[in-house]
Design a protein around this motif. Structure first.
Motif, PDB file in Angstrom:
ATOM      1  N   ALA A   1       0.720  -1.412  -0.150  1.00  0.00           N
ATOM      2  CA  ALA A   1       0.034  -0.018   0.262  1.00  0.00           C
ATOM      3  C   ALA A   1       0.905   1.257   0.000  1.00  0.00           C
ATOM      4  CB  ALA A   1      -0.985  -0.022   1.388  1.00  0.00           C
ATOM      5  N   PRO A   2       0.374   2.384  -0.537  1.00  0.00           N
ATOM      6  CA  PRO A   2       1.120   3.569  -0.634  1.00  0.00           C
ATOM      7  C   PRO A   2       0.967   4.177   0.699  1.00  0.00           C
ATOM      8  CG  PRO A   2      -1.028   3.886  -1.806  1.00  0.00           C
ATOM      9  CD  PRO A   2      -0.995   2.464  -1.343  1.00  0.00           C
ATOM     10  N   ARG A   3       2.064   5.093   0.758  1.00  0.00           N
ATOM     11  CA  ARG A   3       2.044   6.277   1.881  1.00  0.00           C
ATOM     12  C   ARG A   3       1.159   7.455   1.246  1.00  0.00           C
ATOM     13  NH1 ARG A   3       6.607   8.603   2.097  1.00  0.00           N
ATOM     14  NH2 ARG A   3       7.566   8.063   0.437  1.00  0.00           N
ATOM     15  N   VAL A   4       0.230   7.789   2.077  1.00  0.00           N
ATOM     16  CA  VAL A   4      -0.619   8.877   1.725  1.00  0.00           C
ATOM     17  C   VAL A   4      -0.321   9.994   2.572  1.00  0.00           C
ATOM     18  CG1 VAL A   4      -3.363   9.759   1.465  1.00  0.00           C
ATOM     19  CG2 VAL A   4      -2.365   6.937   0.986  1.00  0.00           C
ATOM     20  N   ILE A   5      -0.440  10.962   1.735  1.00  0.00           N
ATOM     21  CA  ILE A   5      -0.222  12.521   2.356  1.00  0.00           C
ATOM     22  C   ILE A   5      -1.419  13.463   1.654  1.00  0.00           C
ATOM     23  CG2 ILE A   5       1.180  14.561   2.139  1.00  0.00           C
ATOM     24  CD1 ILE A   5       3.501  12.673   1.491  1.00  0.00           C
ATOM     25  N   GLU A   6      -1.932  14.120   2.906  1.00  0.00           N
ATOM     26  CA  GLU A   6      -3.303  14.883   2.746  1.00  0.00           C
ATOM     27  C   GLU A   6      -2.663  16.356   2.392  1.00  0.00           C
ATOM     28  OE1 GLU A   6      -6.386  13.921   5.352  1.00  0.00           O
ATOM     29  OE2 GLU A   6      -6.751  12.122   4.267  1.00  0.00           O
ATOM     30  N   ILE A   7      -3.345  16.837   1.452  1.00  0.00           N
ATOM     31  CA  ILE A   7      -3.093  18.422   1.230  1.00  0.00           C
ATOM     32  C   ILE A   7      -4.664  18.988   1.807  1.00  0.00           C
ATOM     33  CG2 ILE A   7      -2.672  20.586   0.007  1.00  0.00           C
ATOM     34  CD1 ILE A   7      -0.273  18.522   0.402  1.00  0.00           C
ATOM     35  N   GLN A   8      -4.494  19.821   3.014  1.00  0.00           N
ATOM     36  CA  GLN A   8      -5.833  20.197   3.449  1.00  0.00           C
ATOM     37  C   GLN A   8      -6.280  21.609   2.637  1.00  0.00           C
ATOM     38  OE1 GLN A   8      -7.150  18.730   6.074  1.00  0.00           O
ATOM     39  NE2 GLN A   8      -5.558  16.954   5.726  1.00  0.00           N
ATOM     40  N   PRO A   9      -7.597  21.812   2.938  1.00  0.00           N
ATOM     41  CA  PRO A   9      -8.220  22.846   2.413  1.00  0.00           C
ATOM     42  C   PRO A   9      -7.656  24.307   2.776  1.00  0.00           C
ATOM     43  CG  PRO A   9      -9.791  21.326   3.378  1.00  0.00           C
ATOM     44  CD  PRO A   9      -8.643  20.917   3.754  1.00  0.00           C
ATOM     45  N   ASN A  10      -7.533  24.983   1.958  1.00  0.00           N
ATOM     46  CA  ASN A  10      -6.923  26.482   1.915  1.00  0.00           C
ATOM     47  C   ASN A  10      -7.377  27.361   1.034  1.00  0.00           C
ATOM     48  OD1 ASN A  10      -4.794  28.138   2.911  1.00  0.00           O
ATOM     49  ND2 ASN A  10      -3.303  26.562   3.125  1.00  0.00           N
ATOM     50  N   THR A  11      -7.103  28.596   1.110  1.00  0.00           N
ATOM     51  CA  THR A  11      -7.244  29.502  -0.206  1.00  0.00           C
ATOM     52  C   THR A  11      -6.574  28.945  -1.294  1.00  0.00           C
ATOM     53  OG1 THR A  11      -4.967  30.759   0.204  1.00  0.00           O
ATOM     54  CG2 THR A  11      -6.926  31.545   1.431  1.00  0.00           C
ATOM     55  N   THR A  12      -7.086  29.336  -2.600  1.00  0.00           N
ATOM     56  CA  THR A  12      -6.821  28.557  -3.845  1.00  0.00           C
ATOM     57  C   THR A  12      -5.097  28.790  -3.990  1.00  0.00           C
ATOM     58  OG1 THR A  12      -8.904  28.868  -4.517  1.00  0.00           O
ATOM     59  CG2 THR A  12      -7.033  28.540  -6.529  1.00  0.00           C
ATOM     60  N   ALA A  13      -4.366  29.866  -3.903  1.00  0.00           N
ATOM     61  CA  ALA A  13      -3.258  30.238  -4.236  1.00  0.00           C
ATOM     62  C   ALA A  13      -2.313  29.280  -3.262  1.00  0.00           C
ATOM     63  CB  ALA A  13      -2.825  31.573  -4.232  1.00  0.00           C
ATOM     64  N   GLU A  14      -2.749  29.083  -1.976  1.00  0.00           N
ATOM     65  CA  GLU A  14      -1.900  28.563  -1.105  1.00  0.00           C
ATOM     66  C   GLU A  14      -2.102  26.931  -1.179  1.00  0.00           C
ATOM     67  OE1 GLU A  14       0.139  29.300   1.507  1.00  0.00           O
ATOM     68  OE2 GLU A  14       0.166  31.218   0.610  1.00  0.00           O
ATOM     69  N   PHE A  15      -3.473  26.583  -1.574  1.00  0.00           N
ATOM     70  CA  PHE A  15      -3.475  25.002  -1.943  1.00  0.00           C
ATOM     71  C   PHE A  15      -2.968  24.523  -3.096  1.00  0.00           C
ATOM     72  CE2 PHE A  15      -5.706  21.414  -3.867  1.00  0.00           C
ATOM     73  CZ  PHE A  15      -6.249  20.868  -2.701  1.00  0.00           C
ATOM     74  N   ILE A  16      -2.831  25.351  -4.089  1.00  0.00           N
ATOM     75  CA  ILE A  16      -1.957  24.887  -5.291  1.00  0.00           C
ATOM     76  C   ILE A  16      -0.443  25.065  -5.048  1.00  0.00           C
ATOM     77  CG2 ILE A  16      -1.309  25.518  -7.878  1.00  0.00           C
ATOM     78  CD1 ILE A  16      -4.197  26.637  -8.081  1.00  0.00           C
ATOM     79  N   GLU A  17       0.088  25.761  -4.379  1.00  0.00           N
ATOM     80  CA  GLU A  17       1.364  25.868  -3.983  1.00  0.00           C
ATOM     81  C   GLU A  17       1.667  24.843  -3.004  1.00  0.00           C
ATOM     82  OE1 GLU A  17       5.259  26.729  -3.725  1.00  0.00           O
ATOM     83  OE2 GLU A  17       3.996  27.544  -4.668  1.00  0.00           O
ATOM     84  N   ASN A  18       1.018  24.439  -2.090  1.00  0.00           N
ATOM     85  CA  ASN A  18       1.178  23.280  -1.061  1.00  0.00           C
ATOM     86  C   ASN A  18       1.142  21.960  -1.706  1.00  0.00           C
ATOM     87  OD1 ASN A  18       1.277  25.087   0.901  1.00  0.00           O
ATOM     88  ND2 ASN A  18      -0.781  24.782   1.690  1.00  0.00           N
ATOM     89  N   LEU A  19       0.215  21.866  -2.918  1.00  0.00           N
ATOM     90  CA  LEU A  19       0.175  20.616  -3.570  1.00  0.00           C
ATOM     91  C   LEU A  19       1.423  20.193  -4.277  1.00  0.00           C
ATOM     92  CD1 LEU A  19      -1.679  18.259  -4.345  1.00  0.00           C
ATOM     93  CD2 LEU A  19      -2.710  19.553  -6.312  1.00  0.00           C
TER      94      LEU A  19
END
Length: 259
Positions: free
Chosen positions: A39-57
């Motif tokens: 099974a893979p390791r799963v990392i979650e990117i949490q809800p955020n402002t759109t700019a921050e979300f895209i950058e974090n992802l």
């Protein structure tokens, strides 16, 4: 994942404009496969402002792929990640495979009707609210395709199982057995100036770049930037793409990684 092309991406009531593009309310999941038999390791990117979300992802994908041993540059990952906005960030799953050499981006948006046109400049479905966060001029996947074509990489676009799309990018590093028979880097290129050493790593992380791109990134004068690029071309470290931008050659990758 719908991309910059002439397709429809609607919210639940059928109106794109009703979607709140300023904030991402969903969770993106990054699955890192060390071995397909486990099974893979799963990392979650949490809800955020759109700019921050895209950058974090994009940053987390790049970090994990690089740790796994991959060399896909940040600019490729960022361009594909930005296209999730067309899917309204619906059910994002990013799979890192093949020791980081392959990254698969999937969603459950409306999908991509014309997969060939999605990779051509100028086809876009971006509406005004999206353009606060992406360029929205139909250049995202064409940039990715252009870079991978000139780097012996590959991009494929497929339908997801029920709805949405899957974009897969891959970039294999030079084979280890070939590297063993190659002369050392130091013997293949002349000593680089401080300016040449400064510019070369930008291609490693940003992908295909033009003179204006580098001027904007570095603040250097356009004339000296152009002269430096000519020198790097003469050394065989970068080469021109079809749109007159430059990318690293195989030797350029090795030298940039050694700096």
């Amino acid at each position: 994942m719908p991309t910059d092309q002439n397709i429809t991406s609607k919210s639940a009531d059928g109106n794109k404009a009703d979607f709140n593009y300023s904030f991402v309310e969903t969770i993106a999941r990054i699955a890192v496969y060390d071995d397909l038999r486990s099974a893979p390791r799963v990392i979650e990117i949490q809800p955020n402002t759109t700019a921050e979300f895209i950058e974090n992802l994009a940053s987390k994908i790049y970090e994990q792929a690089k740790l796994a041993g991959g060399t896909i540059p940040y600019t490729v990952i960022r361009e594909v990640s930005e296209n999730f906005i067309h899917a309204q960030f619906s059910e994002i799953i990013v799979s890192i495979l093949d020791q980081g050499k392959t990254i698969r981006f999937s969603d459950q948006g409306p999908g991509i009707a014309n997969k060939d046109k999605a990779q051509l400049p100028g086809f876009t479905s971006a509406i005004e609210p999206m353009k606060h966060y992406i360029r929205g001029v139909g250049s995202g996947l064409p940039i990715v395709k252009d870079y991978l074509d000139f780097s012996n990489g590959n991009i494929t676009i497929e339908d997801n199982l029920e709805c949405g799309a899957v974009v897969t990018v891959s970039l294999a590093p030079p084979k280890a057995e070939n590297e063993q028979h190659q002369p050392k880097i130091e013997s293949l290129t002349p000593p680089l100036s401080s300016r040449e050493k400064e510019l070369l790593p930008f291609f490693l992380h940003e992908g295909a770049l033009g003179v204006t791109d580098l001027v904007n990134l570095t603040g250097l004068p356009q004339s000296s930037t152009y002269v430096t690029l000519k020198k790097l071309e003469e050394y065989g470290l970068i080469e021109k793409t079809v749109n007159q931008k430059r990318i690293l050659t195989d030797l350029g990758f090795r030298v940039a990684n050694s700096l």
